[in-house]
Design an enzyme around this catalytic site. Structure first.
Site: not given
Length: 366
Positions: A62, A324
């Protein structure tokens, strides 16, 4: 009478069946027509809103996807690959990284598919940077610096090959590229000896400006800039060697911007050493969407090239060791949130977040 009634009932059933069959054909035709119209409308939407392409997560990548989305939203940068300038600047040689990167950027920008895989680019990248080949989470800022550095090397080497004979004859081989032309700025650290009052200037180039966060609760981007550019006094173990005095001396040091880049990237230093270890700062940093003024930190007489507008943000949610990354990018005057394969349009009011990690600004004067 009985036979007549049965006949009428049979006729009525046949007519009803006929109507049902006719309606089925109509519904089928309408369904096909509707699907055709929807397909046309989606193609039309993609055509008018390029760049809205999600990226597949290749196992904890990510950080990579967020940075790539931000780079693809920078018009001056993307022009290199969409206009063909990037291909023209490259020649056959060790330019695999820039070539694969350019193909990925073009595919993302065209928006022909909702989602694509960056696997080809990732495989080339990890060959040059093996530390990123593990499936653990990596730092987005470190990845960004590596990408810009690899692009710079490929474009610089290609330029040097084209101008090799003339440059060698003059003894002047340039260390610049079209990447440094866009992203590189110049700082000058003015150091003043507190004994003899002599001031010397030490130039330093940058592509990403790492800013300290001066508060644990809430501050502004201007507060971070003021903290970075404030004058500091160096004493004791931090003394500076003064060539005029011939010894280490107490000194003051203050940085100023001597050259502003067309694209400036700010790294908010959320991961810092505190108390007994390295922690993440959850401070809310407020940043402007437009008219960011860098003239107070510059020595330039004109501030026309010191006004910037926000184009993209990398966010980091979660803890230091686990989190994230997502991206907020501006395409066609509208903001969108990129979470790997998911792309969502958001209002301007949602661009300000308390998880901002990297800020991408483009100069309004260019």
């Amino acid at each position: 009478m009985t036979y007549l009634t049965v006949g009428k009932r049979l006729l009525w059933k046949m007519e009803r069946l006929h109507r049902c069959i006719s309606m089925t054909k109509v519904e089928r035709w309408l369904g096909n027509k509707l699907r055709h119209c929807c397909k046309k409308e989606m193609e039309k939407t993609n055509m008018h809103h390029p760049g809205l392409t999600g990226l597949q997560n290749l196992s904890n990548t990510c950080y990579m996807n967020a940075v790539l989305q931000c780079l693809s939203s920078l018009p001056p940068f993307m022009e290199l690959f969409l206009s063909g300038k990037g291909s023209t600047a490259l020649q056959k040689g060790n330019d695999e990284f820039a070539t694969v990167f350019g193909h990925l950027m073009s595919e993302m920008r065209l928006g022909k598919r909702d989602m694509i895989s960056p696997e080809a680019f990732h495989s080339v990248f990890v060959r040059r940077h093996p530390s990123f080949c593990t499936s653990t989470q990596h730092d987005a800022q470190e990845f960004l610096i590596c990408v810009l550095d690899e692009l710079h090397k490929d474009f610089k080497e290609s330029s040097q090959r084209r101008n090799k004979t003339g440059a060698e004859a003059r003894g002047n081989v340039s260390d610049t590229s079209i990447i440094t032309d866009l992203f590189e700025g110049q700082l000058s650290y003015n150091i003043t000896c507190l004994r003899c009052k002599t001031t010397t200037a030490r130039p330093e180039s940058f592509t990403v400006l790492s800013l300290p966060i001066p508060s644990r609760t809430k501050c502004s981007l201007q507060d971070c800039l003021k903290c970075f550019f404030r004058q500091d006094t160096l004493t004791q173990n931090n003394q500076i060697y003064c060539s005029w005095c011939g010894t280490n001396q107490d000194a003051t040091v203050k940085a100023i911007v001597t050259t502003t880049p067309e694209i400036i990237i700010f790294h908010l230093k959320r991961f810092a050493w505190q108390d007994w270890g390295r922690k993440k700062l959850s401070t809310t940093v407020c940043y402007p969407l437009s008219n960011l003024d860098l003239s107070p930190y510059s020595n330039m007489s004109s501030s026309s090239n010191a006004q910037y507008s926000l184009r993209a943000v990398v966010n980091h949610a979660g803890r230091l060791d686990y989190g994230h990354y997502t991206a907020l990018c501006k395409h066609s005057d509208h903001w969108h949130r990129f979470d790997d394969t998911e792309v969502t349009r958001i209002p301007d009011s949602s661009v300000q977040t308390d998880t901002a990690y990297l800020l991408f600004y483009t100069c309004q004067g260019h």
